[in-house]
Design a protein around this motif. Sequence first.
Motif, PDB file in Angstrom:
ATOM      1  N   ARG A  73       0.813  -1.214   0.000  1.00  0.00           N
ATOM      2  CA  ARG A  73       0.000   0.000   0.000  1.00  0.00           C
ATOM      3  C   ARG A  73       0.850   1.269   0.000  1.00  0.00           C
ATOM      4  N   GLN A  85      -0.065   8.571   9.622  1.00  0.00           N
ATOM      5  CA  GLN A  85       0.579   7.525  10.401  1.00  0.00           C
ATOM      6  C   GLN A  85       0.215   6.124   9.948  1.00  0.00           C
ATOM      7  N   HIS A  86      -0.613   5.975   8.947  1.00  0.00           N
ATOM      8  CA  HIS A  86      -1.129   4.652   8.605  1.00  0.00           C
ATOM      9  C   HIS A  86      -0.616   4.135   7.263  1.00  0.00           C
ATOM     10  N   ILE A  87       0.342   4.828   6.680  1.00  0.00           N
ATOM     11  CA  ILE A  87       0.906   4.402   5.407  1.00  0.00           C
ATOM     12  C   ILE A  87       2.412   4.273   5.555  1.00  0.00           C
ATOM     13  N   PRO A  90       4.933  -2.214   6.315  1.00  0.00           N
ATOM     14  CA  PRO A  90       4.399  -3.015   7.418  1.00  0.00           C
ATOM     15  C   PRO A  90       5.517  -3.727   8.172  1.00  0.00           C
ATOM     16  N   GLY A 116       7.626   5.556   6.077  1.00  0.00           N
ATOM     17  CA  GLY A 116       6.551   5.631   7.050  1.00  0.00           C
ATOM     18  C   GLY A 116       7.006   6.210   8.372  1.00  0.00           C
ATOM     19  N   ASN A 120       3.963   3.950  14.057  1.00  0.00           N
ATOM     20  CA  ASN A 120       3.594   2.668  13.449  1.00  0.00           C
ATOM     21  C   ASN A 120       4.695   2.067  12.577  1.00  0.00           C
TER      22      ASN A 120
END
Length: 451
Positions: A73, A85-87, A90, A116, A120
């Motif tokens: 993503r 904060q969500h990209i 991972p 990122g 996170n």
Amino acid sequence: MSNPPRRPNIVFIVADDLGWADLSVYGQRDYETPHLDRLAAQGVRFTQAYSNSAVCSATRFALITGRYQYRLRGGLEEPIARAGQHIGLPPEHPTLPSLLREAGYTTALIGKWHLGSLPNFGPLKSGYDRFFGNYSGVIDYFTHKPGVGEQVPRDLWEDDVPVERVGYYTQILADEASAYLKRQTAAQPFLLSLHFTAPHWPWVGPEDEAVSRSITDLFHYDGGNLATYGKMVRSLDAAVGQVLSALDEAGLADDTIVVFTSDNGGERFSKTWPFVGQKTELLEGGLRVPTLLRWPARLTPQVSEQVTITMDWLPTLLSAAGLQPHPDYPSDGQDILPALLGEREPWPRTLFWRYKAQGQRAVREGDWKYLKINDNEFLFNVVVDTRERANLSRRHPERFERLRRQWALWNEEMLPLSEAVFSHGVTPDIQADRYVPERSGRVLSQGPEPS
């Protein structure tokens, strides 16, 4: 029973926005880059090395995962900038540093992360034992303040703690990397990722602190010139020389793989001859990058015609260490070590790119390249026609259609660009709605992307 051979150390150096001919060994004549020229003479100089993207964070996804960035993503943002904060990368995804660490390596990233934001995402969550550098895509060279949309006074961190340093950022990174290398021993192999921000804007040389402190917009549209850019590249060259000297002083150079490359093609003041195009463009000047590799214990000095791309480094370096990519996350890259060791001849590749601006698409298959910009489509032989001027789509219609279909089939396997947020509010300035090969490559976006 004999002990298995020791795994090689790895120092992976990434320049930021360095163009194809910005090093004298690749054709620069306005200044010299003696340390990188010496690295080239001691190892492998690639003539057909590509970045995974024409902008930086997308290429960095490919580098650390060994996969097309569009499988993730965060790789859709091109580049990540104020995406929240969500990209990001991972933490559960295997990476080059995490796979090496599992095999006993100690790992460090010194320099630019840009995959990122905290809390996170971050280097310590993705395989690195140690981090010193900047999380975002750009910081000022002296004040170390971040770029657009960042809410911190300076973007300089040690692990996940903000720190202060005084000085020119390129030199600070060289000092940190040199100190790290001097602490290493032959007892444990290491991966040092050294990701410079040079020669990315703002346009500030090592003697230009007053200029740095006067800048209000890090895009620096009103600054820079060829002379300043040359100072920035020479400073980068000197920094690499310092790091290589530290490796020599530690007695570790012989069995250390050193890679030097760029995250994408050059920017405003860069030299990309003989190619046209630059950063943000899928022309050769936006994708072809200077790339050097040295491994004295195994590789003889050579010039390699092997076509390679950023995501090849994960399988190649793992192979050098006797390792494989994670079976659940197979690499889209290839191990190119056999070509460098002389175990097989260089082989043709099929590589794919896309970029959101102007709906750009590109495929390279063997010597041939399909390119689409807006509604204009081209077929080039990029070995014969390095400047991408002779559109052969009508002369070779079957090849043209086949490459076009190949791109569509590949694209179906990737995440759709429609999932991208594009929340950073940056839209390229459009100089021309139509690409005309007779012009220079600078027809897509006059200004830089925030990478």
